[in-house]
Design a protein around this motif. Structure first.
Motif, mmCIF file in Angstrom:
data_model
loop_
_atom_site.group_PDB
_atom_site.id
_atom_site.type_symbol
_atom_site.label_atom_id
_atom_site.label_comp_id
_atom_site.label_asym_id
_atom_site.label_seq_id
_atom_site.Cartn_x
_atom_site.Cartn_y
_atom_site.Cartn_z
ATOM 1 N N ARG A 92 0.842 -1.200 0.000
ATOM 2 C CA ARG A 92 0.000 0.000 0.000
ATOM 3 C C ARG A 92 0.874 1.246 0.000
ATOM 4 O O ARG A 92 0.578 2.225 -0.686
ATOM 5 N N GLY A 93 1.981 1.195 0.734
ATOM 6 C CA GLY A 93 2.921 2.313 0.733
ATOM 7 C C GLY A 93 3.492 2.577 -0.649
ATOM 8 O O GLY A 93 3.639 3.730 -1.060
ATOM 9 N N LEU A 94 3.787 1.502 -1.384
ATOM 10 C CA LEU A 94 4.305 1.671 -2.746
ATOM 11 C C LEU A 94 3.296 2.367 -3.650
ATOM 12 O O LEU A 94 3.656 3.252 -4.432
ATOM 13 N N VAL A 95 2.029 1.974 -3.547
ATOM 14 C CA VAL A 95 0.992 2.612 -4.367
ATOM 15 C C VAL A 95 0.874 4.083 -3.985
ATOM 16 O O VAL A 95 0.839 4.962 -4.859
ATOM 17 N N ARG A 96 0.813 4.347 -2.710
ATOM 18 C CA ARG A 96 0.676 5.737 -2.248
ATOM 19 C C ARG A 96 1.881 6.567 -2.681
ATOM 20 O O ARG A 96 1.737 7.731 -3.055
ATOM 21 N N TYR A 97 3.049 5.969 -2.658
ATOM 22 C CA TYR A 97 4.255 6.654 -3.135
ATOM 23 C C TYR A 97 4.107 7.004 -4.622
ATOM 24 O O TYR A 97 4.368 8.131 -5.028
ATOM 25 N N ARG A 98 3.692 6.024 -5.408
ATOM 26 C CA ARG A 98 3.521 6.270 -6.856
ATOM 27 C C ARG A 98 2.510 7.369 -7.126
ATOM 28 O O ARG A 98 2.626 8.095 -8.113
ATOM 29 N N LEU A 99 1.512 7.475 -6.261
ATOM 30 C CA LEU A 99 0.484 8.504 -6.424
ATOM 31 C C LEU A 99 0.949 9.868 -5.896
ATOM 32 O O LEU A 99 0.213 10.843 -6.002
ATOM 33 N N GLY A 100 2.145 9.905 -5.305
ATOM 34 C CA GLY A 100 2.663 11.162 -4.775
ATOM 35 C C GLY A 100 2.142 11.508 -3.399
ATOM 36 O O GLY A 100 2.320 12.620 -2.916
ATOM 37 N N ASP A 101 1.480 10.546 -2.743
ATOM 38 C CA ASP A 101 0.957 10.752 -1.383
ATOM 39 C C ASP A 101 2.040 10.318 -0.396
ATOM 40 O O ASP A 101 1.954 9.262 0.228
ATOM 41 N N PHE A 102 3.080 11.150 -0.299
ATOM 42 C CA PHE A 102 4.263 10.766 0.463
ATOM 43 C C PHE A 102 3.988 10.617 1.955
ATOM 44 O O PHE A 102 4.553 9.738 2.596
ATOM 45 N N ASP A 103 3.115 11.452 2.518
ATOM 46 C CA ASP A 103 2.822 11.345 3.951
ATOM 47 C C ASP A 103 2.245 9.980 4.299
ATOM 48 O O ASP A 103 2.679 9.337 5.265
ATOM 49 N N GLU A 104 1.276 9.534 3.520
ATOM 50 C CA GLU A 104 0.660 8.226 3.795
ATOM 51 C C GLU A 104 1.628 7.090 3.490
ATOM 52 O O GLU A 104 1.643 6.077 4.194
ATOM 53 N N ALA A 105 2.433 7.246 2.449
ATOM 54 C CA ALA A 105 3.443 6.222 2.134
ATOM 55 C C ALA A 105 4.422 6.078 3.293
ATOM 56 O O ALA A 105 4.749 4.958 3.704
ATOM 57 N N VAL A 106 4.872 7.209 3.828
ATOM 58 C CA VAL A 106 5.804 7.189 4.960
ATOM 59 C C VAL A 106 5.181 6.457 6.147
ATOM 60 O O VAL A 106 5.831 5.629 6.800
ATOM 61 N N LYS A 107 3.908 6.723 6.423
ATOM 62 C CA LYS A 107 3.224 6.031 7.537
ATOM 63 C C LYS A 107 3.223 4.519 7.319
ATOM 64 O O LYS A 107 3.476 3.747 8.251
ATOM 65 N N ASP A 108 2.899 4.099 6.084
ATOM 66 C CA ASP A 108 2.868 2.661 5.808
ATOM 67 C C ASP A 108 4.255 2.038 5.947
ATOM 68 O O ASP A 108 4.402 0.973 6.555
ATOM 69 N N PHE A 109 5.283 2.685 5.393
ATOM 70 C CA PHE A 109 6.630 2.119 5.485
ATOM 71 C C PHE A 109 7.111 2.069 6.936
ATOM 72 O O PHE A 109 7.781 1.109 7.340
ATOM 73 N N ARG A 110 6.752 3.061 7.726
ATOM 74 C CA ARG A 110 7.129 3.038 9.158
ATOM 75 C C ARG A 110 6.435 1.893 9.883
ATOM 76 O O ARG A 110 7.028 1.256 10.760
#
Length: 92
Positions: free
Chosen positions: A43-61
């Motif tokens: 999910r973090g990868l998808v959010r990253y691709r969409l440019g939603d870095f805040d949510e991607a960071v939360k998922d990766f953490r």
């Protein structure tokens, strides 16, 4: 199990560039099995691709909280933070 099946379906949807559906599948997998780190990563990868870095960071953490040895998540976290900072510098 259901969480694994949802995660796998999410991966197929991700590869088909069906990002919203992929996020739904990964989120459903997380709801089924909150301790399963792989759907958080995906999910973090998808959010990253969409440019939603805040949510991607939360998922990766969250991945690293569940599994500190998950190297790809650590690398993705660093990249998401760098890209977020670059985006802020450029003002968009």
């Amino acid at each position: 199990d259901l969480a694994t099946a949802l995660n796998e379906r999410g991966q197929v949807r991700y590869l088909r560039v069906e990002f919203a559906a992929a996020v739904q599948d990964f989120t459903a997998a997380i709801e089924c099995q909150p301790g399963f780190e792989v759907p958080y990563y995906n999910r973090g990868l998808v959010r990253y691709r969409l440019g939603d870095f805040d949510e991607a960071v939360k998922d990766f953490r969250k991945v690293l909280e569940l599994n500190p040895e998950f190297e790809d998540a650590a690398l993705s976290l660093k990249q998401a933070i760098l890209d977020k900072e670059e985006k802020q510098k450029r003002g968009y």
